[in-house]
Design a protein around this motif. Structure first.
Motif, mmCIF file in Angstrom:
data_model
loop_
_atom_site.group_PDB
_atom_site.id
_atom_site.type_symbol
_atom_site.label_atom_id
_atom_site.label_comp_id
_atom_site.label_asym_id
_atom_site.label_seq_id
_atom_site.Cartn_x
_atom_site.Cartn_y
_atom_site.Cartn_z
ATOM 1 N N LYS A 237 24.241 51.579 3.758
ATOM 2 C CA LYS A 237 22.978 51.835 4.438
ATOM 3 C C LYS A 237 21.986 50.772 3.988
ATOM 4 O O LYS A 237 21.821 50.518 2.804
ATOM 5 C CB LYS A 237 22.452 53.224 4.094
ATOM 6 N N GLU A 238 21.313 50.187 4.946
ATOM 7 C CA GLU A 238 20.372 49.116 4.664
ATOM 8 C C GLU A 238 18.944 49.645 4.714
ATOM 9 O O GLU A 238 18.583 50.376 5.635
ATOM 10 C CB GLU A 238 20.553 48.001 5.697
ATOM 11 N N ILE A 239 18.150 49.287 3.725
ATOM 12 C CA ILE A 239 16.739 49.659 3.690
ATOM 13 C C ILE A 239 15.944 48.381 3.922
ATOM 14 O O ILE A 239 16.013 47.445 3.134
ATOM 15 C CB ILE A 239 16.353 50.276 2.321
ATOM 16 N N TYR B 281 20.184 41.093 -1.109
ATOM 17 C CA TYR B 281 19.992 42.529 -1.231
ATOM 18 C C TYR B 281 20.128 42.948 -2.686
ATOM 19 O O TYR B 281 20.855 42.335 -3.460
ATOM 20 C CB TYR B 281 21.023 43.301 -0.395
ATOM 21 N N ARG C 19 21.490 46.127 -4.790
ATOM 22 C CA ARG C 19 22.430 47.199 -4.451
ATOM 23 C C ARG C 19 22.429 48.304 -5.488
ATOM 24 O O ARG C 19 22.363 48.045 -6.689
ATOM 25 C CB ARG C 19 23.841 46.630 -4.342
ATOM 26 N N GLN D 130 24.656 52.196 -5.903
ATOM 27 C CA GLN D 130 25.692 53.025 -5.289
ATOM 28 C C GLN D 130 25.604 54.453 -5.802
ATOM 29 O O GLN D 130 25.280 54.684 -6.955
ATOM 30 C CB GLN D 130 27.087 52.467 -5.594
ATOM 31 N N THR E 54 28.550 55.606 -0.925
ATOM 32 C CA THR E 54 27.438 55.124 -0.116
ATOM 33 C C THR E 54 26.709 54.060 -0.894
ATOM 34 O O THR E 54 26.332 54.273 -2.036
ATOM 35 C CB THR E 54 26.456 56.269 0.215
ATOM 36 N N GLU E 55 26.543 52.911 -0.318
ATOM 37 C CA GLU E 55 25.803 51.828 -0.963
ATOM 38 C C GLU E 55 24.504 51.625 -0.207
ATOM 39 O O GLU E 55 24.488 51.500 1.014
ATOM 40 C CB GLU E 55 26.614 50.529 -0.943
ATOM 41 N N TRP E 56 23.417 51.602 -0.938
ATOM 42 C CA TRP E 56 22.104 51.344 -0.357
ATOM 43 C C TRP E 56 21.732 49.908 -0.684
ATOM 44 O O TRP E 56 21.817 49.488 -1.830
ATOM 45 C CB TRP E 56 21.067 52.300 -0.935
ATOM 46 N N GLN E 57 21.308 49.160 0.306
ATOM 47 C CA GLN E 57 20.932 47.767 0.101
ATOM 48 C C GLN E 57 19.468 47.596 0.464
ATOM 49 O O GLN E 57 19.083 47.802 1.611
ATOM 50 C CB GLN E 57 21.788 46.839 0.971
ATOM 51 N N ALA E 58 18.660 47.254 -0.536
ATOM 52 C CA ALA E 58 17.241 47.012 -0.294
ATOM 53 C C ALA E 58 17.052 45.527 0.011
ATOM 54 O O ALA E 58 17.432 44.667 -0.784
ATOM 55 C CB ALA E 58 16.418 47.411 -1.514
ATOM 56 N N PHE F 100 13.619 51.563 -2.844
ATOM 57 C CA PHE F 100 14.739 52.495 -2.628
ATOM 58 C C PHE F 100 14.213 53.883 -2.370
ATOM 59 O O PHE F 100 13.214 54.280 -2.868
ATOM 60 C CB PHE F 100 15.660 52.526 -3.848
#
Length: 114
Positions: free
Chosen positions: A61-63, A80, A82, A84, A95-99, A114
């Motif tokens: 998921k990209e932020i 990004y 990262r 997780q 799920t990995e969040w990428q700011a 985030f």
């Protein structure tokens, strides 16, 4: 007269001379705790471990950086940051969040929260 005497006696009560808890004292002086004698950290010789990031997360998921909050200027993507979250539910689903990180022409970086 009896009521006045009872009420004035109650005014002088605090946690030191009654069964009231210390938290009910309105103007109590809080005493700072003294530092302990033990050093912080794990036991001597203990080998610590860190959870390694998964190379291929199941969902990314990209932020995005809110560009309306940035000062005016030209920006380019600088990658990004990262983080997780590993959820265990019979099977592993990562799920990995990428700011997003933007960089202006002066090199100042802006990272999406985030």
């Amino acid at each position: 007269m009896l009521l006045v005497t009872i009420l004035t006696n109650r005014l002088g009560l605090n946690s030191k001379n009654s069964s009231k808890p210390p938290s009910s004292d309105p103007n109590r002086k809080k005493e700072p705790k003294e530092p302990g004698t033990r050093k912080p950290g794990g036991q001597y010789g203990h080998i610590g471990t860190t959870l390694k990031p998964f190379p291929e997360p199941d969902l990314v998921k990209e932020i995005r950086v809110d560009r309306e909050t940035l000062p005016p200027g030209k920006y380019r993507s600088a990658g990004y940051e990262r983080r997780q979250i590993v959820d265990l539910d019979i099977s592993i689903f990562v799920t990995e969040w990428q700011a997003e990180i933007l960089e202006d022409q002066n090199g100042k970086r802006f990272v999406a929260p985030f």
